[in-house]
Design an enzyme around this catalytic site. Structure first.
Site, short mmCIF file in Angstrom:
data_model
loop_
_atom_site.label_atom_id
_atom_site.label_comp_id
_atom_site.label_asym_id
_atom_site.label_seq_id
_atom_site.Cartn_x
_atom_site.Cartn_y
_atom_site.Cartn_z
CB CYS A 157 -4.06 3.40 -2.22
SG CYS A 157 -5.17 4.49 -1.29
CG HIS B 201 -1.94 1.01 1.30
ND1 HIS B 201 -1.68 2.34 1.54
CD2 HIS B 201 -3.28 0.93 1.11
CE1 HIS B 201 -2.82 3.02 1.51
NE2 HIS B 201 -3.79 2.19 1.25
CG ASP C 143 -9.54 3.80 0.94
OD1 ASP C 143 -9.98 3.33 2.01
OD2 ASP C 143 -8.38 4.23 0.81
CG HIS C 144 -11.01 6.75 3.47
ND1 HIS C 144 -9.91 7.55 3.49
CD2 HIS C 144 -10.65 5.61 4.11
CE1 HIS C 144 -8.92 6.94 4.09
NE2 HIS C 144 -9.34 5.76 4.47
CE1 TYR D 289 -11.95 1.63 5.03
CE2 TYR D 289 -10.89 2.87 6.78
CZ TYR D 289 -10.82 2.20 5.58
OH TYR D 289 -9.62 2.09 4.92
CG HIS E 136 -7.33 0.85 -1.54
ND1 HIS E 136 -6.62 1.13 -0.40
CD2 HIS E 136 -7.64 -0.47 -1.47
CE1 HIS E 136 -6.49 0.03 0.32
NE2 HIS E 136 -7.09 -0.96 -0.31
C1 DNO Z 1 -6.57 3.52 5.97
C2 DNO Z 1 -5.94 2.48 5.15
C3 DNO Z 1 -4.58 1.99 5.61
C4 DNO Z 1 -4.24 0.69 4.90
C5 DNO Z 1 -2.93 0.08 5.30
C6 DNO Z 1 -2.60 -1.10 4.44
O1 DNO Z 1 -7.71 3.82 5.80
O2 DNO Z 1 -5.90 2.85 3.82
O3 DNO Z 1 -4.59 1.78 6.98
O4 DNO Z 1 -5.20 -0.26 5.17
O5 DNO Z 1 -1.92 1.01 5.21
O6 DNO Z 1 -1.57 -1.83 5.01
#
Ligand code: DNO
Length: 400
Positions: free
Chosen positions: A278, A240, A358-359, A376, A305
């Protein structure tokens, strides 16, 4: 792309049954109860997987199998910890879980200074305020030499903030940066520390002699050992990016740019050594052209992501709507759908790339609920998933 969703286990107030109803296909999760560094045993993996499957879903991605600090800074027990990591990878592969996300950020994972920034439309979002972060660094951690990392203008603003910031705001800043954003992701802070600043400074101190090159060497050492095991058991590892993608608190960060990613993929040039694309983290660095990076690294991307940000003057950034901001998600989706097509034609086992939104903004009824992990909540992510599903369907339709 496979529509996946990050789910935090049986204590998550969002249930698997809710996720079925909104079109989620696969689950992104981790054995959150196992302390960092310990082996994930076959029975524990099987039990969790069966629970997910009993709801008609599959456990598609592990996020994350945490890399212990000692592996990152090269502590005396790193060999044992790498051995444990290999066994967990083998156990996951044998259980049929083929995608494992991790990060290589020292001490602190993702960073925000405000988890409830109210937007004009009434929703709340996550925010990074450079000056508040500099205040945290210079005046709360009191890190030696911290001032050298900020411009004179920034330091003047920190000085002004010092005059007006309240005790309550200081406590909130500490809670946000050290506890709330880190506590739920199996990071280094459990959330139960009595003196989080002291614990945090203790963690920072371990990186005294570790610069960017040393951290890269430690990552290479780790990858050289775990990648063959991943390959043997059919697991795609995917690092990531650092969030935000820049140096922080005097720590080196090595997954911040196209050059960094290229370095990592070349360090062990195997398909199993791949990337979590991401888009959100990458977009919060003004130096990153996200669609160009998607194009460049698509063949080694194992997990996506979908998230976007806006970078603001002065180095702040804010989470944007999934259809706006600088991530260019419509292009990103188009690029990964084309990559899936390429993989299908080549008969690859991983021709369906898992993606999760994501988010998402905190909105509507969720604004009054407690119990969500920051970023989340349910409705904001559901809206984002609907938007991204629409983009995928439209791109696929046009390419027919
Ligand atoms: C937060 C996430 C990170 C991610 C880690 C992966 O929202 O994007 O905590 O899960 O860095 O290892």
């Amino acid at each position: 792309m496979e529509k996946t969703w990050r789910w935090f286990g049986r204590n998550d107030i969002i249930t698997l049954e809710m996720l079925r109803q909104i079109g989620v296909e696969g689950i992104v999760s981790a054995l959150h109860g196992i302390p960092n560094g310990q082996v994930w045993q076959p029975e524990q993996i099987a039990e969790y997987k069966a629970f997910i499957e009993s709801a008609g879903l599959r456990w598609s991605v592990v996020e994350s199998l945490p890399v212990s600090e000692s592996i990152k800074y090269g502590g005396p027990d790193r060999d044992q910890l790498i051995e444990n990591y290999k066994i967990s990878l083998k156990n996951l592969g044998q259980a049929g879980i083929h995608t494992v996300c991790y990060n290589f950020m020292p001490v602190i994972d993702w960073i925000r200074t405000d988890l409830h920034r109210r937007l004009p439309d009434g929703t709340c979002t996550l925010y990074f305020d450079k000056i508040r972060f500099a205040y945290f660094d210079c005046c709360i951690l009191n890190r030696k030499g911290a001032e050298a990392d900020y411009s004179e203008e920034e330091l003047a603003k920190v000085h002004d903030l010092k005059k007006t910031i309240t005790r309550k705001e200081i406590d909130e800043l500490i809670d946000t940066i050290i506890v709330k954003t880190q506590g739920f992701i199996n990071g280094n802070i459990s959330g139960k520390e009595l003196d989080p600043v002291a614990v945090f400074n203790g963690l920072l101190a371990r990186y005294g002699g570790i610069d960017k090159n040393a951290l890269r060497e430690n990552m290479k050492f780790f990858l050289e050992q775990v990648t063959p095991v991943a390959t043997e058991y059919g697991v795609n590892l995917c690092v990531h990016p650092d969030d935000p993608p820049c140096q922080v608190l005097g720590l080196p960060r090595i997954v911040t740019s196209a050059e960094d990613i290229e370095w990592i993929l070349n360090a062990v040039d195997e398909h199993a050594n791949g990337l979590t694309f991401c888009a959100g983290s990458l977009s919060s660095g003004a130096h990153n052209n996200v669609p160009a990076m998607a194009e460049r690294f698509a063949t080694r991307t194992h997990f996506v992501h979908l998230r976007s940000t806006d970078v603001l003057p002065g180095g702040d950034f804010v989470e944007a709507s999934h259809l706006a901001g600088r991530a260019g998600l419509i292009d990103v989706v188009r690029i990964f759908l084309a990559e899936e097509k390429r993989r299908r034609a080549a008969g690859m086992f991983d021709s369906r790339i898992p993606m999760r939104v994501d988010h998402g903004p905190l909105m509507l009824d969720d604004l009054d609920k407690s119990g969500f992990n920051p970023g989340y909540s349910f409705l904001g992510r559901m809206k984002a998933l609907a938007e991204m599903s629409g983009v995928m369907a439209a791109v696929e339709h046009c390419e027919k």
